[in-house]
Design a protein around this motif. Structure first.
Motif, short mmCIF file in Angstrom:
data_model
loop_
_atom_site.label_atom_id
_atom_site.label_comp_id
_atom_site.label_asym_id
_atom_site.label_seq_id
_atom_site.Cartn_x
_atom_site.Cartn_y
_atom_site.Cartn_z
N PRO A 68 0.83 -1.21 0.00
CA PRO A 68 0.00 0.00 0.00
C PRO A 68 0.86 1.26 0.00
N ASN A 69 0.45 2.23 -0.78
CA ASN A 69 1.17 3.50 -0.95
C ASN A 69 2.51 3.31 -1.65
N GLY A 70 2.70 2.13 -2.23
CA GLY A 70 3.95 1.87 -2.93
C GLY A 70 3.83 2.10 -4.42
N VAL A 71 4.99 2.12 -5.08
CA VAL A 71 5.07 2.29 -6.53
C VAL A 71 5.42 0.94 -7.14
N ILE A 72 4.64 0.53 -8.14
CA ILE A 72 4.69 -0.84 -8.63
C ILE A 72 4.84 -0.85 -10.15
N ASN A 73 5.56 -1.84 -10.64
CA ASN A 73 5.65 -2.10 -12.09
C ASN A 73 5.13 -3.50 -12.36
N LEU A 74 4.37 -3.64 -13.43
CA LEU A 74 3.85 -4.94 -13.83
C LEU A 74 4.34 -5.29 -15.23
N GLY A 75 4.80 -6.52 -15.40
CA GLY A 75 5.23 -6.98 -16.70
C GLY A 75 4.07 -7.49 -17.53
N VAL A 76 4.39 -7.94 -18.73
CA VAL A 76 3.37 -8.44 -19.65
C VAL A 76 3.06 -9.90 -19.34
N GLY A 77 1.88 -10.35 -19.73
CA GLY A 77 1.49 -11.73 -19.49
C GLY A 77 0.76 -11.89 -18.17
N ALA A 78 1.10 -12.96 -17.44
CA ALA A 78 0.45 -13.21 -16.15
C ALA A 78 0.52 -12.02 -15.21
N PRO A 79 1.65 -11.29 -15.13
CA PRO A 79 1.73 -10.17 -14.19
C PRO A 79 0.72 -9.06 -14.44
N ASP A 80 0.36 -8.79 -15.72
CA ASP A 80 -0.54 -7.66 -15.94
C ASP A 80 -1.94 -7.94 -15.40
N GLY A 81 -2.22 -9.21 -15.04
CA GLY A 81 -3.49 -9.53 -14.40
C GLY A 81 -3.59 -8.98 -12.99
N VAL A 82 -2.46 -8.63 -12.39
CA VAL A 82 -2.47 -8.06 -11.04
C VAL A 82 -3.24 -6.74 -11.03
N ALA A 83 -3.13 -5.97 -12.10
CA ALA A 83 -3.86 -4.71 -12.18
C ALA A 83 -5.36 -4.96 -12.16
N ASN A 84 -5.82 -5.99 -12.87
CA ASN A 84 -7.24 -6.32 -12.88
C ASN A 84 -7.71 -6.75 -11.50
N VAL A 85 -6.93 -7.59 -10.83
CA VAL A 85 -7.30 -8.05 -9.50
C VAL A 85 -7.33 -6.88 -8.51
N ALA A 86 -6.33 -6.00 -8.60
CA ALA A 86 -6.31 -4.84 -7.71
C ALA A 86 -7.55 -3.98 -7.91
N ASN A 87 -7.98 -3.85 -9.17
CA ASN A 87 -9.18 -3.07 -9.45
C ASN A 87 -10.42 -3.76 -8.89
N GLU A 88 -10.52 -5.08 -9.09
CA GLU A 88 -11.66 -5.83 -8.57
C GLU A 88 -11.74 -5.75 -7.05
N GLU A 89 -10.58 -5.77 -6.41
CA GLU A 89 -10.54 -5.78 -4.94
C GLU A 89 -10.56 -4.37 -4.34
N LYS A 90 -10.72 -3.37 -5.19
CA LYS A 90 -10.83 -1.98 -4.76
C LYS A 90 -9.59 -1.47 -4.02
N VAL A 91 -8.43 -1.98 -4.39
CA VAL A 91 -7.20 -1.51 -3.74
C VAL A 91 -6.40 -0.55 -4.61
N THR A 92 -6.84 -0.35 -5.85
CA THR A 92 -6.11 0.53 -6.77
C THR A 92 -5.87 1.92 -6.20
N PRO A 93 -6.84 2.54 -5.48
CA PRO A 93 -6.58 3.87 -4.92
C PRO A 93 -5.43 3.91 -3.91
N TYR A 94 -5.03 2.75 -3.39
CA TYR A 94 -3.96 2.69 -2.40
C TYR A 94 -2.61 2.36 -3.02
N LEU A 95 -2.57 2.27 -4.34
CA LEU A 95 -1.35 1.89 -5.05
C LEU A 95 -1.05 2.86 -6.17
N VAL A 96 0.18 2.89 -6.59
CA VAL A 96 0.56 3.63 -7.79
C VAL A 96 1.22 2.65 -8.76
N MET A 97 0.44 2.23 -9.76
CA MET A 97 0.96 1.33 -10.77
C MET A 97 1.70 2.14 -11.84
#
Length: 647
Positions: free
Chosen positions: A293-322
Motif C-alpha cells: 500500500p502507498n507503494g510504486v509498482i511495475n507490472l510486466g506483460v502476461g500473467a503479471p498484468d493480471g495483477v492490475a485487474n485483481v487490484a481493481n476488482e478488490e478496490k485496492v487501486t486507490p492505495y497503489l501507484v501502478m
C-alpha cells in the motif's frame, strides 16, 4: 514551415542513406510510426536501397506478424540491430540467430537513456544494470550471435565497485511519431497513449547532423499548440509525414483510438472487464498479496498484468501507484494490445525519465513473467525454446526494484487446470518444464539478488517459492496439490523444502478476497491474545508476511497497544511458523523487537518450524544484542517460559 517539410512518406524515406544508423519509436503494439516503416520497406523492396542499416530501438515495436519493425526483415536492408526486444520482429530475430546480421540485445532502459547520451555528445552510459546477466561482458556482453564482434559493453571498476559502461552509437535518422504538427514543425502528442523517447531520439539525430522524420495525424495552424504542449520543437524536425490512410496511425494494433488511454477523458473503472477465473487469475490473485500500500509498482506483460485487474476488482487501486516502464504513472494499467498504457493515468513520463526513476531504486515492487527458472533462482525470459525474444526492460526493472515477484504458470504449453470446491486440480500438464536444471540465458541472477538481500518470490498457480542464500525454497502449496505428484515430478531439480504452508484458500474461491484488509493489516490485532491465567501474551504470526516497512510499524503498534492495555511488563510467546520476513527487512524487524523487549516485554520466547527461519531470526536478533531463543515448536517455547518463571 516551408512546404518542403511536409512531404510524403516516400519522399521522406528517400533521404535515408546507405549504412545509416536509424532509430525508431514504439512500445510493443503502441505509438508505432507505421507509415514510415511501410515506406522504408516499400523503397527497399522496389529499389534495393537503402542497404546495411543499423536499427536501434528500445522495446519491441510490432505485432509479431510482420507489422512495425517486422517490416524490416528483408535481407540486405539491415546490417546490425541494437534492441531490447526481438520478439516483435521474429524474422529479424531469425536473421540474427542465423548469423545473417549483427545483433545486440541490451536492456531497454539502457538503450532509452543512451539516446540522451547521444544527444548530449557523451560517449556512453555508466550503470550497474546488467551485471551478472548475459549482458555482462563476462557472460557474453549482450551479443546475440558469433557474427557480432564489437564490444558495446565494458566492465569497469569505480571506487571499488563493478559497473558496466555501454558505448553510445551515433544516430543518423530518427523515425518518430506525434499527433499534431504546426507550420513551424512543432509536435504535440495529445492523442498518443505514451510519449516514449521521441524528444531524446530527435535531439540525438539532429545533434549528430542527421535527419528527423515525424509521422503525425494532422497539420494544425500556427499557434494552435501551446508552448508547454510542444513535445518536440520544430528546430529538431526535418520532415513531417501525415499518415495516410488513418489506419497507419492507430493508437495500437488493437485500438484505433481510445480517449481514456490518451488521458483526454476519465473512464469508470467499474466498467473494466474482469478476468476469467483460471490459472492466470489464480497467479494474479496470489501475487496481489505482495502489493505494498502507498507503494510504486511495475507490472510486466502476461500473467503479471493480471495483477492490475485483481487490484481493481478488490478496490485496492486507490492505495497503489501502478507504473509501466513506457512512462505511465498511476491509474489502471491496460493489457493486451494496449499494454504499456494506463486508463486514468496520473501522468505520462518520457520513457528515459521513467528508467531514471527505476534505476535509482524508486520501485517498491515489480511483478514480472518467467520463462525458465533454475535452482539458484536465475530467471530466463530473453532466449529460450529456440527463440530470441529479448530482455525488454526486464533487467532494468528486476535488478533495481526493492522487491520482485516472478509470476507464471508452473509448466507451459497446453496446461489445463480445474478449480473445484476451493481446490486446484491439474487436468492436463503442460508440455514444457519451466523449472529447469540450468537456464539457457541468465536474464535475472538469483545469486546476485541474494547477495543484495533483495526479496524475491516465484508465484505459480500451484505453489510459491522464495529466493534464499541457498537457492529456491518451496514455501506455499495450493490446496489440492500434492508436492511429489504435482510439483517435484515436473521439476529438473529439488528445491529446499522445510515447512511449506497452504496458499491462502481465499485465492481459490471465485469471490472477493477482502485483499485490502490484508494489505492494510486491518486484522493484525486479532493475532494478539492474552492468557490471564498464565499471564502470557500470545502473538500468532503464523503465515503472516513482513513485505514492507509499514508491516513492521503496524505490528509494533499492535504489540505496544496490547502491552499497555495489560499494564506493566508481560511475558510473550510469538508463533512465527511460516512467517515470512523479506530478506532486506530482517534488521528492521529486529530493531522493532529490540524496542518492545526494552520497553514492554518481560521474558519472551518465539518458535518457528523452519530451521532456516530460526537461523535468520537468531542472527538478526543477536546483531541487536538480544539474548533470545527461537524454538522449533510451541511446547518448547512455553516450556522455556515456565522454567524461567520457576527459577
Amino acid at each position: 514551415m516551408s512546404t518542403s517539410k511536409v512531404i510524403s512518406a516516400d519522399e521522406a524515406i528517400a533521404r535515408i542513406g546507405e549504412g545509416a544508423v536509424v532509430t525508431t519509436t514504439g512500445f510493443v503494439q503502441s505509438c508505432i510510426p507505421e507509415a514510415l516503416h511501410a515506406a522504408l520497406e516499400k523503397r527497399f523492396v522496389e529499389t534495393g536501397a537503402p542497404r546495411d542499416l543499423t536499427l536501434i530501438m528500445c522495446a519491441g515495436a510490432g505485432d509479431s506478424k510482420g507489422l512495425g519493425t517486422g517490416r524490416l526483415h528483408h535481407e540486405g536492408l539491415l546490417k546490425r540491430v541494437i534492441a531490447a526486444n526481438f520478439g516483435r520482429m521474429p524474422k529479424v530475430a531469425q536473421a540474427a540467430q542465423e548469423d545473417k546480421i549483427q545483433g545486440y540485445n541490451l536492456p531497454q532502459g539502457v538503450i532509452s537513456k543512451l539516446y540522451r547520451s547521444c544527444a548530449s555528445g557523451s560517449p556512453g552510459l555508466f550503470t550497474r544494470v546488467g551485471l551478472h546477466t548475459y549482458v555482462d561482458p563476462r557472460l557474453g556482453g549482450g551479443k546475440v550471435n558469433t557474427k557480432t564482434k564489437e564490444d558495446l559493453v565494458k566492465l569497469v571498476e569505480v571506487d571499488g565497485k563493478e559497473w558496466l559502461f555501454y558505448k553510445a552509437t551515433p544516430i543518423n535518422v530518427a523515425l518518430i511519431r506525434a499527433t499534431s504538427a504546426d507550420p513551424l514543425g512543432n509536435l504535440s502528442m495529445e492523442r498518443e497513449a505514451l510519449t516514449l523517447d521521441v524528444l531524446a531520439q530527435a535531439m540525438a539525430a539532429h545533434n549528430n547532423g542527421g535527419i528527423v522524420i515525424a509521422q503525425v495525424e494532422r497539420i494544425v495552424a500556427e499557434g494552435s499548440i501551446k508552448p508547454k504542449d510542444v513535445k518536440v520543437p520544430g528546430i529538431l524536425v526535418d520532415c513531417v509525414v501525415v499518415a495516410d490512410p488513418p489506419e497507419m496511425h492507430r493508437m495500437n494494433y488493437g485500438v484505433m483510438y481510445d480517449p481514456g488511454l490518451a488521458g483526454e477523458v476519465r473512464v469508470t473503472v467499474d466498467s473494466l472487464p474482469t478476468m476469467e477465473f483460471d490459472e492466470r487469475k489464480i497467479i494474479a490473485r496470489r501475487a496481489s498479496f505482495e502489493l505494498p500500500p502507498n507503494g510504486v509498482i511495475n507490472l510486466g506483460v502476461g500473467a503479471p498484468d493480471g495483477v492490475a485487474n485483481v487490484a481493481n476488482e478488490e478496490k485496492v487501486t486507490p492505495y497503489l501507484v501502478m507504473t509501466t516502464e513506457a512512462g505511465a504513472v498511476g491509474g489502471v494499467l491496460a493489457g493486451g494490445s494496449s499494454f504499456g498504457s494506463s486508463a486514468n493515468a496520473h501522468s505520462i513520463l518520457d520513457q528515459n525519465q521513467m528508467f531514471d526513476f527505476y534505476h535509482g531504486g524508486g520501485l517498491d515492487l515489480t511483478c514480472l513473467g518467467m520463462a525458465e527458472c533454475d535452482s539458484l533462482g536465475n530467471v530466463n525470459t530473453s532466449k529460450f525454446g529456440g527463440k530470441l525474444n529479448g530482455c525488454g526492460g526486464f533487467i532494468d526493472i528486476s535488478q533495481n526494484a526493492r522487491a520482485v515477484v516472478f509470476a507464471g504458470t508452473f509448466t507451459a504449453g497446453g496446461l489445463q487446470v480445474a478449480i473445484e470446491d476451493g481446490k486446484l486440480r491439474i487436468v492436463k500438464e503442460g508440455r514444457a518444464r519451466k523449472f529447469v536444471k540450468q537456464v539457457e540465458q541468465v536474464t535475472f541472477s538469483g545469486q546476485y539478488a541474494a547477495q543484495k538481500a533483495q526479496p524475491v518470490i516465484y508465484v505459480t498457480e500451484r505453489c510459491v517459492f522464495q529466493l534464499t542464500d541457498h537457492g529456491l525454497e518451496l514455501i506455499e502449496v495450493a490446496p489440492g496439490i500434492d508436492i511429489d505428484r504435482d510439483i517435484l515430478a515436473h521439476m529438473a531439480f529439488k528445491p529446499h523444502i522445510h515447512s511449506p504452508v497452504t496458499m491462502n484458500p481465499r485465492i481459490f474461491v471465485n469471490q472477493p478476497m477482502d485483499l485490502l484488509a490484508d494489505l492494510l493489516n486491518k486484522n493484525l490485532k486479532d493475532r494478539v491474545s492474552f492468557d490471564s491465567e498464565q499471564k502470557i501474551l500470545n502473538l500468532d504470526l503464523e503465515g503472516w508476511s513482513v513485505r514492507k516497512k509499514a508491516d513492521i510499524a503496524d505490528l509494533k503498534k499492535v504489540i505496544v497497544d496490547a502491552c499497555e492495555a495489560i499494564g506493566g511488563r508481560v511475558n510473550v510467546v510469538i508463533n512465527q511458523a511460516s512467517c515470512r520476513i523479506a530478506e532486506d527487512l530482517y534488521d528492521e524487524y529486529a530493531d522493532m523487537v529490540a524496542y518492545v523487549t526494552k520497553h514492554h516485554y518481560g521474558r519472551s520466547a518465539r518458535y518457528a518450524t523452519s530451521a532456516l527461519t530460526r537461523q535468520k531470526l537468531l542472527e538478526a536478533l543477536r546483531r541487536r544484542g538480544l539474548d533470545t531463543h527461537v524454538f522449533a515448536n510451541a511446547a518448547e517455547a512455553y516450556g522455556f517460559l515456565q522454567r524461567q518463571a520457576a527459577e
